[in-house]
Design an enzyme around this catalytic site. Structure first.
Site, PDB file in Angstrom:
ATOM      1  N   ASP A 181       0.747  -1.249   0.000  1.00 12.88           N
ATOM      2  CA  ASP A 181       0.000   0.000   0.000  1.00 12.88           C
ATOM      3  C   ASP A 181       0.790   1.321   0.000  1.00 12.88           C
ATOM      4  OD1 ASP A 181      -1.571  -2.183   0.506  1.00 12.88           O
ATOM      5  OD2 ASP A 181      -2.757  -1.261   2.091  1.00 12.88           O
ATOM      6  N   GLU A 426       1.338  -9.405  11.536  1.00 12.04           N
ATOM      7  CA  GLU A 426       1.146  -9.021  10.129  1.00 12.04           C
ATOM      8  C   GLU A 426       2.499  -8.724   9.461  1.00 12.04           C
ATOM      9  OE1 GLU A 426      -1.276  -5.507   9.907  1.00 12.04           O
ATOM     10  OE2 GLU A 426      -1.528  -5.620   7.741  1.00 12.04           O
TER      11      GLU A 426
HETATM   12  C1  GLC Z   1      -3.087  -4.643   3.727  1.00 16.26           C
HETATM   13  C2  GLC Z   1      -1.881  -5.106   2.917  1.00 16.26           C
HETATM   14  C3  GLC Z   1      -2.348  -5.994   1.771  1.00 16.26           C
HETATM   15  C4  GLC Z   1      -3.184  -7.124   2.338  1.00 16.26           C
HETATM   16  C5  GLC Z   1      -4.323  -6.624   3.237  1.00 16.26           C
HETATM   17  C6  GLC Z   1      -5.043  -7.742   3.978  1.00 16.26           C
HETATM   18  O1  GLC Z   1      -3.897  -3.811   2.988  1.00 16.26           O
HETATM   19  O2  GLC Z   1      -1.152  -4.026   2.433  1.00 16.26           O
HETATM   20  O3  GLC Z   1      -1.268  -6.497   1.056  1.00 16.26           O
HETATM   21  O4  GLC Z   1      -3.717  -7.887   1.298  1.00 16.26           O
HETATM   22  O5  GLC Z   1      -3.804  -5.754   4.184  1.00 16.26           O
HETATM   23  O6  GLC Z   1      -4.135  -8.504   4.707  1.00 16.26           O
END
Ligand code: GLC
Length: 463
Positions: A181, A426
């Site tokens: 992102d 994460e």
């Molecule tokens: C965030 C991350 C993306 C991922 C999402 C759900 O937006 O940047 O890569 O798919 O979270 O985990």
């Protein structure tokens, strides 16, 4: 039979618990189905590339569930073939942006609510990966027969709308489509969107409703201005009626991303292999050719001057190389698009402790970069998913370079250690230095991807 170390058995048990805890039952078109969400705390819907990654881990635990996980992505597919990056679970409100912000229900069968952009196209890769690990021919055939029409429609959609010039590289129109992102590789483009020109109601809505930065972790998340721009792009695409021909012309954000396209290359190889085994040979040839075209185009993104592969900013007629030093530069390894002298340079960067060789490698941004921030989302922390691609990329070159193989093995061990010592977060502090904090884990905990990737890596080393 695989004999696994006790330590690994225990880790797999913990990973299984995470996946179990994140399994939700939802009702889609009157039918009840199970799917795994990324995390109970925030990401309470279904994300395309998370789901693909999760299914690849799940196949070691419950093959039927892995099939269903991938198939459940097709419930959100648009009539024009797009598989969106989020499929919203009905009745869930704990996520921003909410389902209704996109206004896309009219594009899906039975009005399933989804986002309007897509994600790295990992589905075909996951489907092929799963099939390689299931022995029962009939089950595989049933699964692939059910999935293939959706896969073909998705790939055809991407090729048609994201590569209208037929150059081999797809264009992404929102940073979220890269999956990374707030990566600094997008800064120069996003900064051109003047924040003052963003309507006040968009900013007010973000300020009021954004939910990810409310957990005492604002310094780890994308900034408020990043979010204004993210939502501004969505509003713009919505105004263009989600017509991707218009969107590609008008978007102030258009990138030929090397990470997205490296996955696209592998996805077409995977789709061709699936068609070869279960479908139409002529069609298989078509996707194989797309893969070759993409591999060739990726080779051309190399900059001799900067000694790296580069994303290309193609916004409104531009063609400008982006040179921010992020771990996306290693993705062409995954697509097999790297020549010998480039391989040496990439390996040098990966083993350089001023760039990417940190305590917990591989950081999302090089520590030498002026953009490096060890705490902020995709601007420094180490993510298991990108490690997974880099490891697989290096393994592709193991016969050409012993060092590539050794580095891949080292990254596997470090990724396992990072998760074992800190938990299923994460993402992680890449530096692994002594601090007051008792964990290097960041973002949201009990994260499904992290669990699934750990399972894959453990099986990889135990096989
Ligand atoms: C965030 C991350 C993306 C991922 C999402 C759900 O937006 O940047 O890569 O798919 O979270 O985990």
């Amino acid at each position: 039979m695989i004999i696994m170390k006790q330590e690994y058995l225990e880790l797999i048990k913990k990973a299984k618990d995470v996946l179990q805890c994140n399994t939700v039952t939802v009702s889609v078109n009157g039918k009840s189905c199970q799917r795994i969400i990324p995390s109970r705390d925030f990401y309470v819907h279904q994300w395309l590339w998370d789901t693909a990654g999760i299914a690849m881990g799940q196949v070691y635990i419950d093959k039927e569930a892995a099939f269903n996980e991938l198939l459940s992505l097709t419930t959100g597919q648009w009539n024009n073939g797009l598989i969106p990056h989020i499929i919203y679970n009905p009745g869930e409100t704990r996520y921003y942006p909410p389902a209704d912000l996109w206004q896309t229900g009219r594009f899906t069968r039975d009005g399933v609510k989804t986002s309007g952009i897509t994600d790295p196209p990992l589905i075909a890769i996951a489907a092929a990966y799963i099939c390689e690990r299931v022995a029962d021919e009939q089950k595989k055939r049933d699964f692939i027969t059910a999935l293939l029409p959706s896969l073909i429609a998705y790939h055809d959609h991407l090729k048609r709308y994201r590569d209208p010039e037929d150059c081999g590289l797809l264009t992404i129109v929102h940073p979220w489509e890269s999956g990374t992102d707030d990566s600094p590789r997008f800064d120069s483009i996003l900064n051109r969107i003047d924040v003052n020109s963003i309507p006040g109601d968009i900013k007010a809505s973000v300020d009021l409703n954004r939910k990810d930065a409310m957990h005492d972790n604002a310094e780890e998340r994308p900034t408020r201005v990043d979010y204004y721009r993210y939502i501004y792009l969505i509003e713009l695409f919505k105004d263009l009626d989600w017509d991707y021909t218009k969107i590609l012309h008008e978007t102030p954000f258009a990138v030929k991303s090397i990470s997205y396209n490296s996955i696209w290359e592998r996805a077409n190889v995977a789709l061709a292999a699936l068609l070869q085994a279960y479908g139409n040979q002529e069609q298989a040839h078509r996707y194989q050719q797309w893969a070759e075209q993409t591999q060739k185009a990726l080779k051309d993104t190399w900059s001799e001057e900067h000694e790296q592969f580069c994303d290309i900013d193609v916004t409104q007629g531009r063609y400008e190389r982006i040179t921010a030093l992020t771990n996306a530069i290693f993705m062409p390894l995954y697509a097999g698009a790297v020549q010998d002298h480039q391989l040496d340079l990439l390996l040098e960067r990966l083993s350089n402790d001023h760039e990417f060789f940190t305590g917990y490698p591989v950081p999302s941004t090089a520590i030498s970069s002026r953009f490096f921030d060890k705490d902020r989302y995709w601007r420094g922390p180490t993510w298991p998913i990108t490690n997974y691609f880099i490891i697989n990329g290096l393994k592709r070159y193991k016969t050409r370079s012993q060092e590539a193989d050794q580095l891949a093995n080292y990254f596997i061990q470090k990724t396992i250690e990072m998760i074992k010592e800190n938990g299923f977060w994460e993402y992680f502090d890449p530096l692994d230095e002594e601090t007051e904090s008792d964990t290097k884990g960041m973002g949201f905990s009990s994260f499904s991807w992290t669990a699934a990737i750990l399972i894959q890596l453990i099986y990889f080393v135990s096989d």
